[in-house]
Design an enzyme around this catalytic site. Structure first.
Site, PDB file in Angstrom:
ATOM      1  N   LYS A  11       0.816  -1.216   0.000  1.00 25.34           N
ATOM      2  CA  LYS A  11       0.000   0.000   0.000  1.00 25.34           C
ATOM      3  C   LYS A  11       0.856   1.276   0.000  1.00 25.34           C
ATOM      4  CE  LYS A  11      -4.062  -2.084   2.257  1.00 25.34           C
ATOM      5  NZ  LYS A  11      -5.020  -1.954   3.389  1.00 25.34           N
ATOM      6  N   TYR A  51     -12.430  -1.709  -3.561  1.00 26.30           N
ATOM      7  CA  TYR A  51     -12.890  -1.781  -2.170  1.00 26.30           C
ATOM      8  C   TYR A  51     -14.413  -1.631  -2.067  1.00 26.30           C
ATOM      9  CZ  TYR A  51      -8.387  -2.130   0.271  1.00 26.30           C
ATOM     10  OH  TYR A  51      -7.186  -2.588   0.794  1.00 26.30           O
ATOM     11  N   PHE A  59     -15.273   4.452   6.957  1.00 22.67           N
ATOM     12  CA  PHE A  59     -13.901   4.770   6.549  1.00 22.67           C
ATOM     13  C   PHE A  59     -13.680   4.651   5.038  1.00 22.67           C
ATOM     14  CE2 PHE A  59     -14.016   0.299   7.961  1.00 22.67           C
ATOM     15  CZ  PHE A  59     -13.572  -0.346   6.812  1.00 22.67           C
ATOM     16  N   ARG A  87      -2.124 -14.011   4.834  1.00 15.89           N
ATOM     17  CA  ARG A  87      -2.852 -13.297   5.901  1.00 15.89           C
ATOM     18  C   ARG A  87      -2.086 -13.403   7.224  1.00 15.89           C
ATOM     19  NH1 ARG A  87      -7.303 -10.140   4.473  1.00 15.89           N
ATOM     20  NH2 ARG A  87      -8.250 -10.635   6.477  1.00 15.89           N
ATOM     21  N   ARG A 104       2.436  -6.054   9.424  1.00  9.34           N
ATOM     22  CA  ARG A 104       1.711  -4.914   9.991  1.00  9.34           C
ATOM     23  C   ARG A 104       2.274  -4.526  11.357  1.00  9.34           C
ATOM     24  NH1 ARG A 104      -4.173  -6.840   7.688  1.00  9.34           N
ATOM     25  NH2 ARG A 104      -4.236  -5.472   5.873  1.00  9.34           N
ATOM     26  N   GLU A 128      -9.630 -10.710  -7.625  1.00  8.51           N
ATOM     27  CA  GLU A 128      -8.669  -9.607  -7.467  1.00  8.51           C
ATOM     28  C   GLU A 128      -7.486  -9.770  -8.422  1.00  8.51           C
ATOM     29  OE1 GLU A 128      -9.944  -8.754  -2.831  1.00  8.51           O
ATOM     30  OE2 GLU A 128      -7.935  -9.494  -3.235  1.00  8.51           O
TER      31      GLU A 128
HETATM   32  P1  ATP Z   1      -7.223  -5.787   3.449  1.00 11.49           P
HETATM   33  O1  ATP Z   1      -8.597  -6.050   2.867  1.00 11.49           O
HETATM   34  O2  ATP Z   1      -6.656  -4.428   3.044  1.00 11.49           O
HETATM   35  O3  ATP Z   1      -6.285  -6.911   3.237  1.00 11.49           O
HETATM   36  P2  ATP Z   1      -8.186  -6.580   6.010  1.00 11.49           P
HETATM   37  O4  ATP Z   1      -8.867  -7.700   5.292  1.00 11.49           O
HETATM   38  O5  ATP Z   1      -7.280  -6.924   7.160  1.00 11.49           O
HETATM   39  O6  ATP Z   1      -7.361  -5.668   5.033  1.00 11.49           O
HETATM   40  P3  ATP Z   1     -10.708  -5.162   5.961  1.00 11.49           P
HETATM   41  O7  ATP Z   1     -11.677  -5.263   7.078  1.00 11.49           O
HETATM   42  O8  ATP Z   1     -10.975  -5.882   4.689  1.00 11.49           O
HETATM   43  O9  ATP Z   1      -9.259  -5.551   6.545  1.00 11.49           O
HETATM   44  O10 ATP Z   1     -10.507  -3.602   5.658  1.00 11.49           O
HETATM   45  C1  ATP Z   1      -9.940  -3.183   4.447  1.00 11.49           C
HETATM   46  C2  ATP Z   1      -9.004  -2.024   4.715  1.00 11.49           C
HETATM   47  O11 ATP Z   1      -9.761  -0.902   5.137  1.00 11.49           O
HETATM   48  C3  ATP Z   1      -8.006  -2.265   5.862  1.00 11.49           C
HETATM   49  O12 ATP Z   1      -6.857  -2.960   5.468  1.00 11.49           O
HETATM   50  C4  ATP Z   1      -7.670  -0.843   6.242  1.00 11.49           C
HETATM   51  O13 ATP Z   1      -6.723  -0.253   5.340  1.00 11.49           O
HETATM   52  C5  ATP Z   1      -9.008  -0.134   6.065  1.00 11.49           C
HETATM   53  N1  ATP Z   1      -9.741  -0.107   7.343  1.00 11.49           N
HETATM   54  C6  ATP Z   1     -10.357  -1.135   7.959  1.00 11.49           C
HETATM   55  N2  ATP Z   1     -10.922  -0.753   9.119  1.00 11.49           N
HETATM   56  C7  ATP Z   1     -10.654   0.583   9.245  1.00 11.49           C
HETATM   57  C8  ATP Z   1     -10.969   1.579  10.216  1.00 11.49           C
HETATM   58  N3  ATP Z   1     -11.675   1.275  11.311  1.00 11.49           N
HETATM   59  N4  ATP Z   1     -10.516   2.834  10.006  1.00 11.49           N
HETATM   60  C9  ATP Z   1      -9.818   3.149   8.892  1.00 11.49           C
HETATM   61  N5  ATP Z   1      -9.482   2.261   7.928  1.00 11.49           N
HETATM   62  C10 ATP Z   1      -9.888   1.001   8.097  1.00 11.49           C
HETATM   63 MG    MG Z   2     -10.082  -7.393   3.523  1.00 13.73          MG
END
Ligand code: ATP
Ligand code: MG
Length: 140
Positions: A11, A51, A59, A87, A104, A128
Site C-alpha cells: 500500500k 474496495y 472509513f 494473511r 503490519r 482480485e
Molecule cells: P485488506 O482487505 O486491506 O487486506 P483486512 O482484510 O485486514 O485488510 P478489511 O476489514 O478488509 O481488513 O478492511 C480493508 C481495509 O480498510 C483495511 O486494510 C484498512 O486499510 C481499512 N480499514 C479497515 N478498518 C478501518 C478503520 N476502522 N478505520 C480506517 N481504515 C480502516
Molecule cells: Mg479485507
C-alpha cells in the site's frame, strides 16, 4: 493443502517509505513466491471498485483517498496454502493487535495505513488477480 495463488498489494504508506523490498523479503521468507508484480497508481474509480465491499463503511472515503495517494505495488503470490499464509504474514488489520514478526506489526502506521492488502478467500483471490493482471502477465 495445495499450491494456491493470492493477490497482494503493497500500500501507499509502504511504497512511500521505500519498504517494498523489506515486505517482499517477509513474503519470501514465509515461502511465498512473487509470480507477477507491477507498480501502478490507482484512479479514484479503480480504488472505489476494488474496495466496493466496504462502500457503506464510515472509513470508505478515507480508505479510497489513501489508496490513490501514492503508487502501489500489486502482486500475485504463490505457495502452499498461500491465501491463509499471506494473511498470517500480514498480521491483524490493526497493527496494535498484530502478532510479533508480522508485516503490519513491524511496518504499519495505523489501522488504515496498514502497509499491505491480501485476499481473504479463494473466490476473492481469483477476482482480485483478474482485476489487476491479464492472462499474459500470469504465465507459469
Ligand atoms: P485488506 O482487505 O486491506 O487486506 P483486512 O482484510 O485486514 O485488510 P478489511 O476489514 O478488509 O481488513 O478492511 C480493508 C481495509 O480498510 C483495511 O486494510 C484498512 O486499510 C481499512 N480499514 C479497515 N478498518 C478501518 C478503520 N476502522 N478505520 C480506517 N481504515 C480502516
Ligand atoms: Mg479485507
Amino acid at each position: 493443502m495445495a499450491i494456491q495463488r493470492t493477490f497482494s498489494i503493497i500500500k501507499p504508506d509502504a511504497t512511500k517509505r521505500n519498504l517494498t523490498g523489506a515486505i517482499i523479503a517477509k513474503f519470501e521468507a514465509a515461502g511465498l513466491r512473487v509470480v507477477a508484480q507491477k507498480r501502478i497508481q490507482l484512479t479514484l474509480a479503480q480504488a472505489q471498485t476494488f474496495y466496493g465491499v466496504h462502500s457503506e463503511r464510515p472509513f470508505f472515503g478515507e480508505l479510497c483517498d489513501f489508496m490513490i495517494s501514492e503508487p502501489i505495488v500489486v502482486q500475485v503470490l504463490e505457495g502452499e496454502d498461500a491465501i491463509a499464509k499471506n494473511r498470517e504474514v500480514m498480521g491483524a488489520t490493526n497493527p496494535a493487535e498484530a502478532a510479533e514478526g508480522t508485516i503490519r506489526k513491524e511496518f504499519a502506521l495505523s489501522i488504515g495505513e496498514n502497509s499491505v492488502h491480501g485476499s481473504d478467500a479463494p473466490e476473492t483471490a481469483a477476482e482480485e488477480i483478474a482485476f489487476f493482471f491479464s492472462g499474459l502477465e500470469l504465465v507459469g
